[in-house]
Scaffold this active site. Sequence first.
Site, short mmCIF file in Angstrom:
data_model
loop_
_atom_site.label_atom_id
_atom_site.label_comp_id
_atom_site.label_asym_id
_atom_site.label_seq_id
_atom_site.Cartn_x
_atom_site.Cartn_y
_atom_site.Cartn_z
CG ASP A 182 3.49 0.28 5.28
OD1 ASP A 182 3.31 1.45 5.08
OD2 ASP A 182 3.26 -0.83 4.63
CG ASN B 124 -0.64 -10.76 0.12
OD1 ASN B 124 -1.05 -10.00 0.59
ND2 ASN B 124 0.64 -11.06 -0.51
CG HIS C 75 0.10 -7.00 2.06
ND1 HIS C 75 0.20 -7.31 0.97
CD2 HIS C 75 -0.62 -6.09 2.12
CE1 HIS C 75 0.18 -6.26 0.22
NE2 HIS C 75 -0.39 -5.41 1.15
CD GLU D 107 3.91 -9.12 1.15
OE1 GLU D 107 2.74 -9.51 1.28
OE2 GLU D 107 3.96 -8.11 0.53
C1 F6R Z 1 0.24 0.72 3.28
C2 F6R Z 1 0.26 -0.55 3.63
C3 F6R Z 1 -0.53 -1.84 2.64
C4 F6R Z 1 -1.84 -1.39 1.78
C5 F6R Z 1 -2.59 -2.56 1.16
C6 F6R Z 1 -3.77 -2.22 0.50
O1 F6R Z 1 0.84 1.43 4.20
O2 F6R Z 1 0.73 -0.72 4.56
O3 F6R Z 1 -0.67 -2.88 3.35
O4 F6R Z 1 -2.77 -0.94 2.86
O5 F6R Z 1 -1.41 -2.85 0.23
O6 F6R Z 1 -3.33 -1.39 -0.52
P1 F6R Z 1 -4.26 -0.43 -1.45
O7 F6R Z 1 -5.20 0.52 -0.64
O8 F6R Z 1 -3.66 0.41 -2.47
O9 F6R Z 1 -5.40 -1.77 -1.89
#
Ligand code: F6R
Length: 245
Positions: A67, A136, A138, A143
């Site tokens: 992303d 959550n 995701h 989401e």
């Molecule tokens: C990152 C992404 C997000 C993260 C998720 C966890 O490219 O797509 O889905 O993997 O938000 O983030 P952290 O590792 O910062 O807890």
Amino acid sequence: MQIVIASDYQEMSRKAADVIAGLLRNKPDAILGLATGSTPIGLYAELVKDCEAGLISFKDVESFNLDEYRGLEGTHDQSYRYFMNQNLFDHVDIDKARTHVPDGSNPDSDAACASYEAAIAQAGGVDLQLLGLGHNGHVGFNEPADHFPVDTHIVDLTESTINANSRLFDSIDDVPRQAYTMGIGTIMKARSILVVANGTDKAQIVADAFCGPVVPQVPASVLQLHPSVTVIVDAEAGSIIKDRL
Ligand code: F6R
């Protein structure tokens, strides 16, 4: 689904790096799907060490990130392109021309998303997709919703994700409100998937996602249906799921 509970963040990072390093030794021209966020920073550091030690090479690897924020140039220090350069690409022997991140600077969301999906298909699909896990549930920027989005698409970020990301920006007003992300269908097409999660604050969602029902309100739960998933968590993130395995 294989679930591994490591003792701490360092061990989680090393074990996850071992999965990727093993793939690169077997298939030097692997197509990697990569993630940003705080969770994989340690595993990228381990891969850098392995590369410096001559144990692995990224010379023939092609990569696709999950992303990117819409509206940020790759040179912006909070763009995911910048993150990847800082944490991995600048320190290994990868050909940057073969590293792909959705083009957040392209305001034409249909074109940006369609060309990304086509590039993944053209490369032959992802061999191993690395994922972090949002609080959550995701994955990427998919989401909680009432359906699983299929292809790479534009998303409006939820307030909880904007708040979680605001720690990385000068002010919450600077956090982009939209992003381009691989869809759940894009992610599920990867031939194998590696999920990493650490910290007490991820314990509940790890249990919900991997031991609960498969529902789009917990997007990561769909991974239970994938034939080749490895989940590696530290003891804190594994503290609830350990009693259910
Ligand atoms: C990152 C992404 C997000 C993260 C998720 C966890 O490219 O797509 O889905 O993997 O938000 O983030 P952290 O590792 O910062 O807890």
